[in-house]
Write an enzyme that holds these catalytic residues in place. Structure first.
Site, PDB file in Angstrom:
ATOM      1  N   CYS A 251      34.205   8.046  21.763  1.00 45.60           N
ATOM      2  CA  CYS A 251      35.314   9.094  20.759  1.00 45.60           C
ATOM      3  C   CYS A 251      36.297   8.636  21.101  1.00 45.60           C
ATOM      4  O   CYS A 251      36.473   8.188  22.007  1.00 45.60           O
ATOM      5  CB  CYS A 251      35.035  10.452  21.537  1.00 45.60           C
ATOM      6  SG  CYS A 251      36.147  11.936  21.062  1.00 45.60           S
TER       7      CYS A 251
ATOM      8  N   CYS B 214      41.446  12.678  27.001  1.00 44.67           N
ATOM      9  CA  CYS B 214      41.030  14.073  26.826  1.00 44.67           C
ATOM     10  C   CYS B 214      40.216  14.116  28.323  1.00 44.67           C
ATOM     11  O   CYS B 214      39.517  13.000  28.877  1.00 44.67           O
ATOM     12  CB  CYS B 214      40.096  14.562  25.642  1.00 44.67           C
ATOM     13  SG  CYS B 214      39.067  15.350  26.315  1.00 44.67           S
TER      14      CYS B 214
ATOM     15  N   CYS C 111      35.387  14.519  28.360  1.00 45.94           N
ATOM     16  CA  CYS C 111      34.393  13.832  29.218  1.00 45.94           C
ATOM     17  C   CYS C 111      34.598  12.248  29.672  1.00 45.94           C
ATOM     18  O   CYS C 111      34.840  10.883  29.459  1.00 45.94           O
ATOM     19  CB  CYS C 111      33.868  12.705  27.851  1.00 45.94           C
ATOM     20  SG  CYS C 111      33.106  14.323  26.516  1.00 45.94           S
TER      21      CYS C 111
ATOM     22  N   GLN D  26      24.841  29.855  27.313  1.00 46.94           N
ATOM     23  CA  GLN D  26      24.817  28.520  27.870  1.00 46.94           C
ATOM     24  C   GLN D  26      25.090  27.172  26.695  1.00 46.94           C
ATOM     25  O   GLN D  26      25.070  27.851  25.439  1.00 46.94           O
ATOM     26  CB  GLN D  26      23.434  28.358  28.339  1.00 46.94           C
ATOM     27  CG  GLN D  26      22.555  29.668  29.722  1.00 46.94           C
ATOM     28  CD  GLN D  26      23.434  28.653  30.262  1.00 46.94           C
ATOM     29  OE1 GLN D  26      24.108  27.786  30.803  1.00 46.94           O
ATOM     30  NE2 GLN D  26      23.383  29.719  31.452  1.00 46.94           N
TER      31      GLN D  26
ATOM     32  N   GLU E 217      25.137  42.059  35.716  1.00 49.76           N
ATOM     33  CA  GLU E 217      26.477  41.560  35.217  1.00 49.76           C
ATOM     34  C   GLU E 217      28.190  42.669  35.080  1.00 49.76           C
ATOM     35  O   GLU E 217      27.791  42.916  34.389  1.00 49.76           O
ATOM     36  CB  GLU E 217      25.991  41.457  33.106  1.00 49.76           C
ATOM     37  CG  GLU E 217      27.502  40.758  32.511  1.00 49.76           C
ATOM     38  CD  GLU E 217      28.288  39.112  32.998  1.00 49.76           C
ATOM     39  OE1 GLU E 217      27.625  38.589  33.180  1.00 49.76           O
ATOM     40  OE2 GLU E 217      29.316  39.070  32.856  1.00 49.76           O
TER      41      GLU E 217
ATOM     42  N   ASP F 143      22.518  33.645  38.698  1.00 49.67           N
ATOM     43  CA  ASP F 143      23.298  32.067  37.827  1.00 49.67           C
ATOM     44  C   ASP F 143      24.255  32.153  37.924  1.00 49.67           C
ATOM     45  O   ASP F 143      25.038  33.774  36.979  1.00 49.67           O
ATOM     46  CB  ASP F 143      22.724  32.720  36.667  1.00 49.67           C
ATOM     47  CG  ASP F 143      22.832  31.532  35.622  1.00 49.67           C
ATOM     48  OD1 ASP F 143      23.125  30.429  35.916  1.00 49.67           O
ATOM     49  OD2 ASP F 143      22.347  31.245  34.163  1.00 49.67           O
TER      50      ASP F 143
ATOM     51  N   CYS G  58      25.588  25.714  38.100  1.00 49.55           N
ATOM     52  CA  CYS G  58      26.137  24.814  37.519  1.00 49.55           C
ATOM     53  C   CYS G  58      26.881  24.039  38.419  1.00 49.55           C
ATOM     54  O   CYS G  58      28.396  23.517  37.816  1.00 49.55           O
ATOM     55  CB  CYS G  58      27.134  25.254  36.400  1.00 49.55           C
ATOM     56  SG  CYS G  58      28.220  26.683  37.355  1.00 49.55           S
TER      57      CYS G  58
HETATM   58  N1  SAH Z   1      22.178  34.388  33.467  1.00 46.88           N
HETATM   59  C1  SAH Z   1      22.962  34.201  32.241  1.00 46.88           C
HETATM   60  C2  SAH Z   1      24.832  34.217  32.476  1.00 46.88           C
HETATM   61  C3  SAH Z   1      25.253  32.609  33.441  1.00 46.88           C
HETATM   62  S1  SAH Z   1      26.529  33.114  33.946  1.00 46.88           S
HETATM   63  C4  SAH Z   1      23.013  33.040  31.143  1.00 46.88           C
HETATM   64  O1  SAH Z   1      22.202  31.960  31.644  1.00 46.88           O
HETATM   65  O2  SAH Z   1      23.669  33.210  29.715  1.00 46.88           O
HETATM   66  C5  SAH Z   1      27.390  33.383  34.737  1.00 46.88           C
HETATM   67  C6  SAH Z   1      28.007  35.206  34.670  1.00 46.88           C
HETATM   68  O3  SAH Z   1      27.886  35.589  35.396  1.00 46.88           O
HETATM   69  C7  SAH Z   1      29.126  35.152  33.342  1.00 46.88           C
HETATM   70  O4  SAH Z   1      27.975  35.623  32.502  1.00 46.88           O
HETATM   71  C8  SAH Z   1      29.368  35.347  34.187  1.00 46.88           C
HETATM   72  O5  SAH Z   1      30.317  36.925  33.048  1.00 46.88           O
HETATM   73  C9  SAH Z   1      28.741  36.497  35.192  1.00 46.88           C
HETATM   74  N2  SAH Z   1      29.601  37.044  36.568  1.00 46.88           N
HETATM   75  C10 SAH Z   1      30.633  36.484  36.919  1.00 46.88           C
HETATM   76  N3  SAH Z   1      31.169  37.135  38.327  1.00 46.88           N
HETATM   77  C11 SAH Z   1      29.969  37.524  38.623  1.00 46.88           C
HETATM   78  C12 SAH Z   1      29.725  38.569  39.686  1.00 46.88           C
HETATM   79  N4  SAH Z   1      30.833  39.272  40.738  1.00 46.88           N
HETATM   80  N5  SAH Z   1      29.281  39.518  39.347  1.00 46.88           N
HETATM   81  C13 SAH Z   1      28.684  39.718  37.878  1.00 46.88           C
HETATM   82  N6  SAH Z   1      28.364  38.389  36.861  1.00 46.88           N
HETATM   83  C14 SAH Z   1      29.443  37.593  37.759  1.00 46.88           C
END
Ligand code: SAH
Length: 494
Positions: free
Chosen positions: A75, A81, A84, A323, A373, A422, A449
């Site tokens: 790039c 930037c 990356c 994702q 969520e 997650d 992550c």
């Molecule tokens: N498991 C899903 C999303 C993961 S990202 C996937 O793989 O697509 C993390 C998610 O947590 C996001 O959607 C975000 O909005 C949510 N989030 C953030 N803080 C939170 C909380 N305190 N309680 C519940 N969800 C939450």
């Protein structure tokens, strides 16, 4: 005693990379300097920008001898930037560094002496893997609208419409929007004054479907019929409304973007155009209200597990998390299923479930799935997605996981055999971890992550009856410092 001073140029042998991907080297007399854009193995000259007692920060001046791991970035914007951080490094070296980072954090922060760590899974597609792009829009020195990215640690927009990590179609969409703004004198938003209209362009593409959803974020309140926010006085509402996008502008944008379809890749097409209203003086990109002015307010994508022999289709709105790397996400979700070892009788909790992506994978093999969520729009998508895939045994709750799950335990006495979490980078809330211990599932599967917060949470769980059974890093974000990890924690008495 070190004698290095600010504004001095020093020679450096780079031996390591810091958390943010900056090279770390030592001068001949042992002074440590962090220099972005350098790679372990490089011999460089660097200008000292900030000199502390034991370490400082520098700027790369000249590469005297390049590391064998150094490559020329693809790039043209890689230098300025901040996105990356690792594009200067061979892909194999990036993977090795990420593997080491996860291992080091598990040992140092997690207190795990010998982490049971599988080898990192690398990406086949090293560029153009991101299915989502967000471009800030501003005004260039010549008065014309520009879109690109913020220069590292600043809010100055560097024009760039073709990020090499994103879809090819992004450049076409951006070109059309900038031309449209220029011709109709539609001003870009100005953070300093709070004036102007167009703030951001968000583009999402369904990798499996070719569907492209464009969302234009503008500095205005939502149109009257949608505006139920009592915080705005009538006067303010009128003023803001007058500043909104005129109907003829909207129609012209629709015409141009639908025609631009012909410049997209063969199987790609525009599926919807939405306007998001964000009148706030904030760094947060999206406002609360979104209006669909053409097509659908969401896109569809599909994830497939070859191993388990099924596909799941997802509807994804502008506001929902999804994702960014299709190839790696499929591998990660399949791994979650592997580790869950479901037989069809289990109850599974999927916390931080987004649009129910993992929940619906799990539902293919479990008796009952409960997703939680925080974003209401994402839960709407999740429920729709269950319907779309003909799944009846998944239910979804909106709210903070740390609040909703304790309530479910108290009021419904829920139990779970497997809990999947997650969370975002900050990791799990302590209150949620305490509740998971109370539920006492046989397995906790943690998709993370951020290896540092993951390791912090693992430490807590290992001190409270669980052991780290398995961990595997996934490169979801090639060229950047980020790394995803999937972890299995098993109850010690099982
Ligand atoms: N498991 C899903 C999303 C993961 S990202 C996937 O793989 O697509 C993390 C998610 O947590 C996001 O959607 C975000 O909005 C949510 N989030 C953030 N803080 C939170 C909380 N305190 N309680 C519940 N969800 C939450």
């Amino acid at each position: 005693m070190h004698s290095e001073k600010k504004n001095e140029t020093v020679s450096l042998h780079v031996t390591d990379l810091g958390r943010h991907g900056e090279g770390i080297g030592k001068t001949a007399d042992g002074y440590t300097l962090f220099v972005p854009g350098t790679v372990p193995g490089d011999e460089v000259e660097a200008l000292i920008l900030k000199a502390g007692k034991t370490f400082g920060y520098g700027k790369l001046r000249q590469i005297r001898k390049a590391s064998p791991d150094r490559v020329v970035p693809v790039c043209p914007c890689a230098d300025c930037c901040g996105g990356c951080q690792l594009q200067f490094m061979k892909y194999e070296a990036q993977l090795a560094w990420k593997q080491k980072k996860v291992r080091d954090d598990l040992i140092r922060i997690g207190g795990i002496q010998e982490p049971p760590l599988g080898p990192i899974s690398g990406m086949q597609k090293k560029l153009r893997y991101r299915n989502k792009a967000q471009f800030p829009v501003g005004t260039g020195k010549d008065g014309k609208p520009v879109a690109g990215f913020y220069e590292g640690h600043s809010h100055r927009i560097v024009p760039c419409s073709d990020c090499q990590l994103g879809a090819k179609e992004n450049a076409t969409v951006i070109r059309v929007i900038l031309e449209w703004m220029q011709e109709f004198h539609i001003p870009a938003y100005d953070e300093q004054t709070g004036n102007g209209l167009v703030r951001h362009v968000l583009i999402r593409k369904g990798t499996a479907t070719g569907e492209i959803l464009v969302c234009l974020v503008i500095n205005s309140t939502a149109p009257e019929k949608d505006n139920r926010n009592p915080g705005y006085s009538q006067k303010r509402r009128k003023k803001k409304k007058a500043e909104g996008l005129r109907t003829e502008w909207k129609n012209e944008l629709i015409r141009r973007l639908t025609e631009a379809d012909s410049f997209f890749e063969e199987d790609s097409f525009l599926t919807g155009l939405t306007i998001n209203y964000n009148p706030e003086n904030t760094n947060v990109i999206l406002g609360k209200r979104t209006e669909c002015i053409w097509g659908k307010p969401y896109l569809l994508d599909r994830l497939t597990s070859e191993k388990y022999g099924f596909s799941v289709t997802y509807q994804i709105s502008s506001q929902s998390f999804y994702q960014v790397n299709h190839e790696q996400t499929q591998k990660i979700y399949e791994k979650v299923l592997d580790l869950a070892e479901l037989t069809g009788t289990e109850t599974v909790l999927d916390l931080y479930c987004g649009i129910g992506t993992i929940s619906l994978y799990l539902a293919r093999r479990a008796a009952h799935v409960i997703g939680v969520e925080i974003v209401p729009q994402a839960i709407e998508d999740a429920r729709k997605n269950a319907e779309l895939n003909d799944i009846q045994h998944a239910e979804f709750f909106t709210g903070r996981a740390e609040k909703v799950v304790p309530e479910l335990v108290r009021q419904k006495n829920i139990h779970a055999d497997v809990v999947v979490v997650d969370p975002p980078r900050k990791g799990c809330d302590p209150e949620l971890l305490r509740t998971i211990l109370q539920i006492s599932p046989e397995k906790i599967i943690y998709v993370s992550c951020d290896p540092a917060t993951l390791s912090r949470d693992i430490k807590y769980l290992t001190e409270n009856g669980y052991r780290l059974a398995y961990a595997k890093p996934y490169d979801q974000f090639g060229m950047t410092v980020h790394v995803e990890t999937v972890v299995l924690m098993s109850r010690k008495d099982t």
